[in-house]
Design an enzyme around this catalytic site. Structure first.
Site, short mmCIF file in Angstrom:
data_model
loop_
_atom_site.label_atom_id
_atom_site.label_comp_id
_atom_site.label_asym_id
_atom_site.label_seq_id
_atom_site.Cartn_x
_atom_site.Cartn_y
_atom_site.Cartn_z
N HIS A 154 0.83 -1.22 0.00
CA HIS A 154 0.00 0.00 0.00
C HIS A 154 0.86 1.26 0.00
O HIS A 154 0.46 2.30 0.53
CB HIS A 154 -0.93 0.04 1.21
CG HIS A 154 -1.69 -1.22 1.44
ND1 HIS A 154 -2.91 -1.47 0.87
CD2 HIS A 154 -1.38 -2.33 2.16
CE1 HIS A 154 -3.33 -2.67 1.23
NE2 HIS A 154 -2.42 -3.22 2.01
N SER A 275 15.12 20.62 -18.29
CA SER A 275 13.92 21.40 -18.55
C SER A 275 14.34 22.63 -19.34
O SER A 275 15.45 23.14 -19.18
CB SER A 275 13.29 21.82 -17.22
OG SER A 275 12.59 23.02 -17.37
N LYS A 281 16.74 21.11 -13.36
CA LYS A 281 15.95 19.88 -13.53
C LYS A 281 16.69 18.74 -14.22
O LYS A 281 17.48 18.94 -15.12
CB LYS A 281 14.68 20.18 -14.34
CG LYS A 281 13.58 20.86 -13.57
CD LYS A 281 13.10 20.11 -12.37
CE LYS A 281 12.10 19.04 -12.63
NZ LYS A 281 10.86 19.33 -13.19
N GLU A 288 9.57 7.60 -18.09
CA GLU A 288 8.18 8.05 -18.26
C GLU A 288 7.64 7.63 -19.63
O GLU A 288 6.47 7.26 -19.77
CB GLU A 288 8.10 9.57 -18.10
CG GLU A 288 8.26 10.00 -16.66
CD GLU A 288 8.42 11.51 -16.49
OE1 GLU A 288 8.43 11.96 -15.34
OE2 GLU A 288 8.53 12.23 -17.51
#
Ligand code: ARG
Length: 456
Positions: A154, A275, A281, A288
């Site tokens: 969980h 970025s 970044k 992804e």
């Protein structure tokens, strides 16, 4: 150039564009020509065409194949499909003899054959990429048998495990994927050539000969089924979807493991991007993208299910729509497996951070309950005593190992000094040596079995 006879008026440009498949089935040129070579050899051997005609056709087909491979011959995208292109090109070169190639054959069994050959080739490629990824997982596991980390359920800290035990769970998933691909390969390894349009042919063709020439296990059993069967494509699309689910879950975890909140791992700069506005970044774009690309694989599977449902026997033009989802899925899975392998090979594993994190969240609470069981309490009672101790610890922001023995004795008289040793994180790990567990010995066994599983 149209294939059919003068009873048809010919398609208008727009309709021809709509009808044709060459823009995507052109990648089947090798399968198509190899199929034709086997077919024409068989026609020659059984005497349906002469030896001379067979030679002329075979030689020119081989030339065409070489020329396409060497970029000397461009596939004419004005043709309807790759089958028409090859046949028309052959006839253009050798004249009327070329028109004999299509004796005792139809594009229906031809396209079914090409797709099976392509499927076999693709399965071999995907299997080899999975094996490479499993090998990387094994290397990581070997180096991280003692790398303690929290195991989660969980998404909450649950019990102690190691990075080896964690990553090997993905090894198991991929090993099942490998099995599924092997089974699919075995089932689809049947030759549909000779089924012709739907009911075979009046010529005395030898389907066993083409089966051997094309390296299939056996010919398909029923010609009607053969030209309309796309079960094996569904299977590949399903298998690929499962693979992508596994990769996607791994990516999801690695992405949040790499966040500053976790900092368990770092992606290499080779698999991250920056970025355009935020100079600090480092984004896990590749992970992804693998996660995102799982979506198109599920879509490919659903596309084919929808195409097939409700198509009557035998061949229908709907089946032409089977190719793009298959090609897309194979390409996506192959590249995702490669990227995943690159990500894992270059990942930095922050052992200290994981160890630190394993101190938090009472990972050893179950061990404390087990301790009481060893001292004679029934598990439910032990569970309830430890529940009270954990509450006490939460209120005081204390760790179980820092509560005094005196206090422990207030909760239950059986507690002794040896409890501290029993609930040490390292011991909690060592004590889980059950088959399949995270203890280094149990993990060794998993590694060895996994190594065996990819040998097949
Ligand atoms: N391009 C077609 C396909 O991929 C080839 C088979 C055409 N057969 C036919 N009867 N129109 O399905």
């Amino acid at each position: 150039m149209y294939l059919w006879g003068s009873h048809l008026e010919g398609l208008e440009n727009f309709t021809h564009e709509f009808n044709k498949s060459i823009d995507f089935d052109k990648i089947l040129f090798e399968e198509d020509i190899k199929g034709s070579l086997a077919h024409v050899k068989m026609l020659g051997e059984v005497g349906i065409i002469t030896e001379d005609d067979c030679k002329i056709i075979s030689n020119e087909l081989k030339n065409i194949l070489e020329e396409i491979k060497n970029n000397k011959l461009k596939i004419d995208l004005g043709e309807e499909d790759i089958h028409s292109f090859v046949e028309n090109e052959l006839t253009r070169r050798v004249g009327d003899v070329g028109k004999k190639l299509h004796t005792a054959r139809s594009r229906n069994d031809q396209c079914a054959l090409d797709l099976r050959l392509y499927s076999k080739k693709s399965l071999i490629i995907i299997k080899s990429e999975i094996k490479k990824l499993i090998e990387t997982i094994i290397e990581i596991a070997q180096e991280n048998k003692e790398t303690i980390m929290p195991g989660f359920t969980h998404m909450q800290h649950a019990q102690v495990t190691t990075f080896a035990h964690y990553i090997l769970s993905y090894g198991q998933m991929l090993s099942r994927d490998l099995d599924r691909l092997t089974e699919t390969f075995d089932r689809l390894d049947e030759n549909p050539l000779g089924s012709c349009a739907l009911v075979t042919t009046s010529f005395n063709i030898d389907r066993f000969m083409t089966t051997e020439l094309l390296n299939f296990k056996k010919p398909t059993e029923n010609s009607m089924d053969s030209v309309s069967d796309r079960d094996y494509v569904l299977e590949i699309l399903f298998n690929n979807s499962v693979i992508m689910t596994h990769l996607s879950r791994l990516c999801e975890e690695l992405i949040y493991f790499s966040s500053s909140e976790y900092s368990y791992i770092k992606f290499s700069g080779k698999f991250s991007t920056g970025s355009s506005i935020m100079p600090q970044k480092k984004n896990p774009d590749m992970a992804e993208l693998v996660r995102g690309k799982s979506g198109r694989c599920y879509g490919d599977l659903l596309t084919l299910f929808t195409i097939l449902k409700g198509t009557p026997l035998s061949y229908n033009k709907d089946f032409q729509e089977d190719k793009e989802p298959l090609f897309d899925s194979v390409k996506t899975v192959t590249s995702s497996l490669k990227i995943m392998n690159g990500i894992l090979k270059t990942i930095y594993i922050n052992k200290e951070k994981m160890r630190e994190s394993a101190e938090e969240g009472f990972l050893n609470a179950t061990d404390l309950a087990d301790y009481l069981v060893l001292k004679g309490l029934p598990f439910r009672e032990a569970y309830s005593v430890v529940g009270q101790i954990v509450n006490y610890a939460i209120e005081r922001n204390e760790k179980l190992e820092n509560i005094s023995l005196e206090k422990y004795k207030d909760f239950h008289k059986v507690f002794e000094k040896d409890l501290y040793n029993f609930i040490k994180i390292e011991n909690s790990l060592k004590n889980r040596k059950v088959y399949g567990g995270p203890a280094p010995d149990a993990v060794d066994r998993q590694i060895n079995n996994l190594i065996e599983s990819i040998k097949i």
